[in-house]
Design a protein around this motif. Structure first.
Motif, PDB file in Angstrom:
ATOM      1  N   ILE A   9       0.838  -1.198   0.000  1.00  0.00           N
ATOM      2  CA  ILE A   9       0.000   0.000   0.000  1.00  0.00           C
ATOM      3  C   ILE A   9       0.873   1.249   0.000  1.00  0.00           C
ATOM      4  CG2 ILE A   9      -1.680   1.335   1.347  1.00  0.00           C
ATOM      5  CD1 ILE A   9      -2.815  -1.403   2.301  1.00  0.00           C
ATOM      6  N   GLN A  10       1.928   1.237   0.782  1.00  0.00           N
ATOM      7  CA  GLN A  10       2.832   2.392   0.830  1.00  0.00           C
ATOM      8  C   GLN A  10       3.496   2.632  -0.527  1.00  0.00           C
ATOM      9  OE1 GLN A  10       5.263   1.142   4.110  1.00  0.00           O
ATOM     10  NE2 GLN A  10       4.031   2.272   5.612  1.00  0.00           N
ATOM     11  N   ARG A  11       3.902   1.556  -1.200  1.00  0.00           N
ATOM     12  CA  ARG A  11       4.523   1.692  -2.525  1.00  0.00           C
ATOM     13  C   ARG A  11       3.535   2.223  -3.549  1.00  0.00           C
ATOM     14  NH1 ARG A  11       6.608  -3.419  -1.397  1.00  0.00           N
ATOM     15  NH2 ARG A  11       5.021  -4.316  -2.728  1.00  0.00           N
ATOM     16  N   ASP A  12       2.274   1.812  -3.426  1.00  0.00           N
ATOM     17  CA  ASP A  12       1.268   2.198  -4.406  1.00  0.00           C
ATOM     18  C   ASP A  12       1.000   3.697  -4.431  1.00  0.00           C
ATOM     19  OD1 ASP A  12       1.008  -0.405  -5.229  1.00  0.00           O
ATOM     20  OD2 ASP A  12      -0.941  -0.748  -4.274  1.00  0.00           O
TER      21      ASP A  12
ATOM     22  N   ILE B  24       3.430   6.108  -3.683  1.00  0.00           N
ATOM     23  CA  ILE B  24       4.672   6.891  -3.736  1.00  0.00           C
ATOM     24  C   ILE B  24       4.495   8.010  -4.762  1.00  0.00           C
ATOM     25  CG2 ILE B  24       7.097   6.848  -4.475  1.00  0.00           C
ATOM     26  CD1 ILE B  24       7.310   4.060  -3.236  1.00  0.00           C
ATOM     27  N   GLY B  25       4.875   9.207  -4.358  1.00  0.00           N
ATOM     28  CA  GLY B  25       4.778  10.348  -5.272  1.00  0.00           C
ATOM     29  C   GLY B  25       3.443  11.049  -5.245  1.00  0.00           C
ATOM     30  N   ARG B  26       2.532  10.569  -4.438  1.00  0.00           N
ATOM     31  CA  ARG B  26       1.228  11.230  -4.306  1.00  0.00           C
ATOM     32  C   ARG B  26       0.725  11.024  -2.886  1.00  0.00           C
ATOM     33  NH1 ARG B  26      -2.683   7.536  -3.828  1.00  0.00           N
ATOM     34  NH2 ARG B  26      -2.412   5.509  -4.827  1.00  0.00           N
ATOM     35  N   GLU B  27      -0.194  11.846  -2.505  1.00  0.00           N
ATOM     36  CA  GLU B  27      -0.759  11.711  -1.164  1.00  0.00           C
ATOM     37  C   GLU B  27      -1.656  10.473  -1.100  1.00  0.00           C
ATOM     38  OE1 GLU B  27      -3.630  14.249   1.822  1.00  0.00           O
ATOM     39  OE2 GLU B  27      -2.401  15.312   0.362  1.00  0.00           O
ATOM     40  N   ALA B  28      -1.599   9.783   0.005  1.00  0.00           N
ATOM     41  CA  ALA B  28      -2.442   8.596   0.184  1.00  0.00           C
ATOM     42  C   ALA B  28      -3.908   9.011   0.241  1.00  0.00           C
ATOM     43  CB  ALA B  28      -2.062   7.873   1.469  1.00  0.00           C
ATOM     44  N   THR B  29      -4.747   8.159  -0.317  1.00  0.00           N
ATOM     45  CA  THR B  29      -6.183   8.417  -0.253  1.00  0.00           C
ATOM     46  C   THR B  29      -6.695   8.094   1.145  1.00  0.00           C
ATOM     47  OG1 THR B  29      -6.786   6.165  -0.892  1.00  0.00           O
ATOM     48  CG2 THR B  29      -6.434   7.763  -2.700  1.00  0.00           C
ATOM     49  N   THR B  30      -7.884   8.533   1.426  1.00  0.00           N
ATOM     50  CA  THR B  30      -8.511   8.215   2.708  1.00  0.00           C
ATOM     51  C   THR B  30      -8.616   6.705   2.869  1.00  0.00           C
ATOM     52  OG1 THR B  30      -9.763  10.271   2.674  1.00  0.00           O
ATOM     53  CG2 THR B  30     -10.588   8.530   4.112  1.00  0.00           C
TER      54      THR B  30
ATOM     55  N   GLU C 121      -6.681   4.398   1.543  1.00  0.00           N
ATOM     56  CA  GLU C 121      -5.351   3.844   1.807  1.00  0.00           C
ATOM     57  C   GLU C 121      -4.921   4.110   3.253  1.00  0.00           C
ATOM     58  OE1 GLU C 121      -3.229   4.073  -2.575  1.00  0.00           O
ATOM     59  OE2 GLU C 121      -3.391   5.901  -1.374  1.00  0.00           O
ATOM     60  N   ARG C 122      -5.190   5.315   3.741  1.00  0.00           N
ATOM     61  CA  ARG C 122      -4.849   5.626   5.137  1.00  0.00           C
ATOM     62  C   ARG C 122      -5.628   4.730   6.091  1.00  0.00           C
ATOM     63  NH1 ARG C 122      -4.820  10.834   2.996  1.00  0.00           N
ATOM     64  NH2 ARG C 122      -6.908  11.279   3.800  1.00  0.00           N
ATOM     65  N   ASP C 123      -6.906   4.505   5.786  1.00  0.00           N
ATOM     66  CA  ASP C 123      -7.728   3.617   6.616  1.00  0.00           C
ATOM     67  C   ASP C 123      -7.195   2.187   6.587  1.00  0.00           C
ATOM     68  OD1 ASP C 123      -9.363   5.771   7.241  1.00  0.00           O
ATOM     69  OD2 ASP C 123     -10.974   5.164   5.868  1.00  0.00           O
ATOM     70  N   GLN C 124      -6.789   1.734   5.402  1.00  0.00           N
ATOM     71  CA  GLN C 124      -6.222   0.387   5.279  1.00  0.00           C
ATOM     72  C   GLN C 124      -4.934   0.265   6.078  1.00  0.00           C
ATOM     73  OE1 GLN C 124      -5.829   0.112   1.023  1.00  0.00           O
ATOM     74  NE2 GLN C 124      -7.714  -1.080   0.800  1.00  0.00           N
ATOM     75  N   LEU C 125      -4.080   1.273   5.983  1.00  0.00           N
ATOM     76  CA  LEU C 125      -2.822   1.244   6.730  1.00  0.00           C
ATOM     77  C   LEU C 125      -3.076   1.239   8.223  1.00  0.00           C
ATOM     78  CD1 LEU C 125      -0.620   3.657   4.591  1.00  0.00           C
ATOM     79  CD2 LEU C 125      -0.265   1.201   4.940  1.00  0.00           C
TER      80      LEU C 125
END
Length: 80
Positions: free
Chosen positions: A20-23, A25-31, A33-37
């Motif tokens: 998820i972190q690699r996906d 890279i270079g852009r802000e994480a979506t809500t 993605e942050r929830d998944q993390l």
């Protein structure tokens, strides 16, 4: 759950976290993605706690199989 199974689950969660972190890279994480993390972090905390419980039981002469996967609420609200 045996120590090897717990360790394997921890490894899977870490791999998923890294993916998820690699996906993003270079852009802000979506809500999402942050929830998944965050969900992965909580699960990692729970499995690390279980592994520590098993080790403590083993070291004190108790049955490590009596250790239980504690709730997210319990693990996340430990006092440090």
């Amino acid at each position: 759950m045996a120590d090897d199974d717990i360790t394997e689950r921890i490894t899977q969660l870490i791999d998923e976290e890294h993916r998820i972190q690699r996906d993003h890279i270079g852009r802000e994480a979506t809500t999402e993605e942050r929830d998944q993390l965050r969900a992965i972090e909580v699960q990692l905390d729970r499995y690390w706690d279980l592994l520590r419980q098993r080790q403590a039981r083993r070291e004190s002469g108790q049955n490590p199989d009596d250790a239980d996967l504690r709730s997210a609420n319990t693990v996340e609200n430990y006092r440090q």
